[in-house]
Scaffold this motif. Structure first.
Motif, short mmCIF file in Angstrom:
data_model
loop_
_atom_site.label_atom_id
_atom_site.label_comp_id
_atom_site.label_asym_id
_atom_site.label_seq_id
_atom_site.Cartn_x
_atom_site.Cartn_y
_atom_site.Cartn_z
N LEU A 370 9.24 -16.01 19.94
CA LEU A 370 8.79 -15.79 18.57
C LEU A 370 9.90 -16.17 17.59
CD1 LEU A 370 6.97 -12.36 19.09
CD2 LEU A 370 6.02 -14.69 19.22
N LYS A 371 10.28 -17.45 17.62
CA LYS A 371 11.40 -17.93 16.82
C LYS A 371 11.14 -17.85 15.32
CE LYS A 371 13.08 -21.10 20.38
NZ LYS A 371 13.39 -22.51 20.73
N PHE A 477 6.64 -16.20 30.39
CA PHE A 477 5.53 -17.05 30.86
C PHE A 477 4.18 -16.35 30.81
CE2 PHE A 477 9.23 -18.97 33.01
CZ PHE A 477 9.09 -20.27 32.53
N PHE A 478 4.13 -15.03 30.87
CA PHE A 478 2.85 -14.34 30.93
C PHE A 478 2.68 -13.26 29.87
CE2 PHE A 478 4.14 -15.46 35.31
CZ PHE A 478 3.18 -16.43 35.58
N ASP A 483 -2.25 -18.78 22.25
CA ASP A 483 -2.81 -18.53 20.91
C ASP A 483 -2.09 -17.37 20.21
OD1 ASP A 483 -4.60 -20.56 21.35
OD2 ASP A 483 -6.25 -19.24 21.96
N ALA A 484 -1.80 -16.31 21.00
CA ALA A 484 -1.13 -15.15 20.39
C ALA A 484 0.27 -15.53 19.93
CB ALA A 484 -1.07 -14.01 21.40
N ALA A 485 0.99 -16.30 20.75
CA ALA A 485 2.34 -16.72 20.36
C ALA A 485 2.29 -17.58 19.11
CB ALA A 485 3.00 -17.47 21.50
N ASP A 502 -4.55 -8.18 14.70
CA ASP A 502 -3.92 -9.46 14.93
C ASP A 502 -3.16 -9.53 16.24
OD1 ASP A 502 -4.90 -10.13 12.50
OD2 ASP A 502 -3.06 -9.65 11.41
N ALA A 503 -2.63 -8.40 16.73
CA ALA A 503 -1.84 -8.43 17.95
C ALA A 503 -2.76 -8.52 19.15
CB ALA A 503 -0.98 -7.17 18.05
N PRO A 504 -2.32 -9.18 20.22
CA PRO A 504 -3.16 -9.32 21.39
C PRO A 504 -3.26 -8.02 22.17
CG PRO A 504 -1.00 -10.26 21.78
CD PRO A 504 -1.04 -9.84 20.35
#
Length: 520
Positions: A370-371, A477-478, A483-485, A502-504
């Motif tokens: 999440l840069k 990786f998981f 889409d969430a990222a 909004d959060a997965p």
């Protein structure tokens, strides 16, 4: 010069006091390692969402008390300022009430009625929450926590001093001072049964000093002259479990005796009967039985990690974060203390500490993925030092739990680290802790094992690395869907109110509602 941080803690305390309904709504104030625990009279007066949104708050947990997660760096100072603010406002309120004299308490018309209706609604909510949390299991855990949690600071301090003293002894340093350091480190542990007895008696409605008096029988050297069940007792036999049982029995005997003893004789008869009856039961029953139970716990723990090491470590390391989230980890304190009394160290604590390692790895993975979400990255930067030192709640409530899936991958990383330590134990190289309380890097001074300090430290250090790496890779990786990222990276910040939308797949919080994201 005044300390700027002190001003900041005072401001936070005053903000929170207003948001929990003011000083009249506060019935108690305590704190643990990272939570401010507030007893509230009327739950309806608490502005929970505004508390969650406060920039210094990492999360909220509701149990028998309203618990605000502030992190280890701030909680003790905020709790002190909060208590000071409560007393200050109560004093001001009393003075104001005296000055007003016979002024009417409420306004005319509907204002008083509205206040009464609101209070009634709050009392109904409080009663419903109390009924929901009053299961026998939760009540037992709450009482265990109330007995043992106040002892944790001393356990940590004396454990660290014992570890440092052991290192100095092995290196041949500070020879003339070592006996003094050894006495300081071991004095508390030699009398821990007394403190457990005092806290247990208080928790079960007895007089603390009477509980301590009965529990003091257990470490007393003179019990070696007593025979019970055909064998001579040993000082310390039964440990904290015996002290716990003795103090609880003493509280019940004291309360029963007080019912029929005249008031004029109460001070003489009640304490004498309580100590005599519970003391005899302790000497001729509880010490032997509790000693057998303590030995069985030690055998069971050693067998579990000795013969089912990897699978057992996998399960223990994977489940510990949910236990911390729900406050159920307090039930393990008597087991750790018992293992320390039997073996000199608890092999379970380092395995459970791997859960924190998995979460640290997960947080690092989120930081890289999440840069462009500076809110989450700022939270990670502020919570990561506590996570490295073994205090996981800031990362739980501030980062992984609100995002849902990263909490699960953090648990999986902890499971891998726990499996590694369990496997090492199965192969004959154990890593235990001589005290309870810290984990992460803070546990290193306390590490001990069957093959000596060096091997135990190496195994524990490797376990942390395995937990870090596993938590990082699984989360990277998981932990987030593509889409969430992308969605989280597209947002400059994620507001707490939007987390459930909004959060997965937000994970359920301690009360069963979706956890609120905390990114600032």
């Amino acid at each position: 010069m005044s300390d700027p941080s002190a001003t900041g803690h005072a401001a936070t305390a005053h903000d929170l006091l207003a948001l929990v309904g003011g000083e009249r709504n506060v019935t108690s104030v305590t704190n643990c390692i990272s939570r401010l625990r507030i007893g509230v009279a009327d739950r309806a007066l608490v502005h929970e969402q505004e508390i969650r949104d406060h920039p210094k708050v990492l999360g909220v947990v509701e149990d028998d008390t309203f618990q605000i997660v502030l992190g280890p760096a701030a909680v003790a100072k905020v709790a002190e300022e909060f208590a000071r603010a409560v007393e200050s406002e109560r004093g001001a309120g009393a003075a104001g009430g005296a000055a007003e004299g016979a002024a009417p308490a409420g306004g005319a018309g509907g204002a008083g009625g509205d206040a009464e209706a609101l209070a009634a609604k709050g009392e109904a909510i409080r009663a419903a929450n109390k009924r929901r949390n009053a299961t026998p299991f939760k009540l037992m855990l709450r009482r265990i926590a109330n007995i043992f949690v106040p002892l944790i600071p001393a356990l940590i301090a004396c454990g660290i001093l014992a570890g440092v003293t052991g290192v100095f002894a092995n290196l041949g340093w500070l020879g003339p001072v070592l006996p003094a350091l050894d006495a300081i480190a071991k004095g508390f542990m030699s009398l821990i049964m007394v403190f457990v007895g005092m806290n247990a008696a208080k928790e079960f409605g007895g007089t603390p000093v009477l509980g301590g008096a009965v529990a003091a029988i257990i470490p007393f050297a003179g019990v070696a002259d007593v025979q019970a069940f055909g064998v001579e007792l040993e000082p310390g036999q039964g440990g904290v479990l015996g002290a716990l049982g003795a103090a609880v029995l003493c509280a019940y005997v004291e309360r029963w005796t007080r019912r029929w003893v005249p008031d004029t004789l109460d001070i003489l008869v009640t304490p004498t009967v309580a100590v005599l009856v519970s003391g005899l039961v302790t000497v001729y029953g509880l010490m032997f039985v509790a000693g057998e139970v303590s030995a069985a716990i030690g055998v069971a723990a050693n067998w579990l990690l000795g013969y089912a090491g990897a699978p057992a470590g996998l399960i223990l390391g994977g489940l510990f974060l949910p236990l911390v989230m729900l406050g159920l980890h307090q039930a393990l304190i008597p087991i750790h203390t018992t293992l320390i009394g039997v073996d000199g160290f608890t092999v379970l604590l380092p395995v459970l500490a791997m859960a924190g390692a998995g979460q640290v790895g997960a947080a690092l993975a989120l930081y890289l993925r999440l840069k462009h979400n500076e809110g989450i990255r700022t939270t990670i930067r502020s919570a990561l030092p506590a996570g490295l030192l073994g205090v996981g709640e800031p990362l739980i409530y501030g980062v992984t739990l609100p995002l849902g899936r990263p909490f699960l991958t953090a648990c999986a990383g902890g499971a891998v680290g726990g499996g590694f330590l369990g496997l090492a134990n199965q192969l004959g190289v154990s890593a235990g802790s001589t005290a309870i309380g810290p984990s992460g890097w803070a546990l290193f001074p306390l590490v001990q094992g069957s093959q000596g300090i060096g091997a135990a430290v190496a195994v524990y250090g490797l376990g942390l690395v395995v937990g870090y790496v596993a938590g990082f890779l699984l989360t990277y990786f998981f932990g987030l869907s593509r889409d969430a990222a992308a969605e989280l990276n597209a947002a400059e910040s994620m507001a707490p109110d939007d987390s459930s939308e909004d959060a997965p797949a937000a994970a359920p919080g301690p009360e069963g509602d979706p956890a609120q994201a905390r990114t600032a």
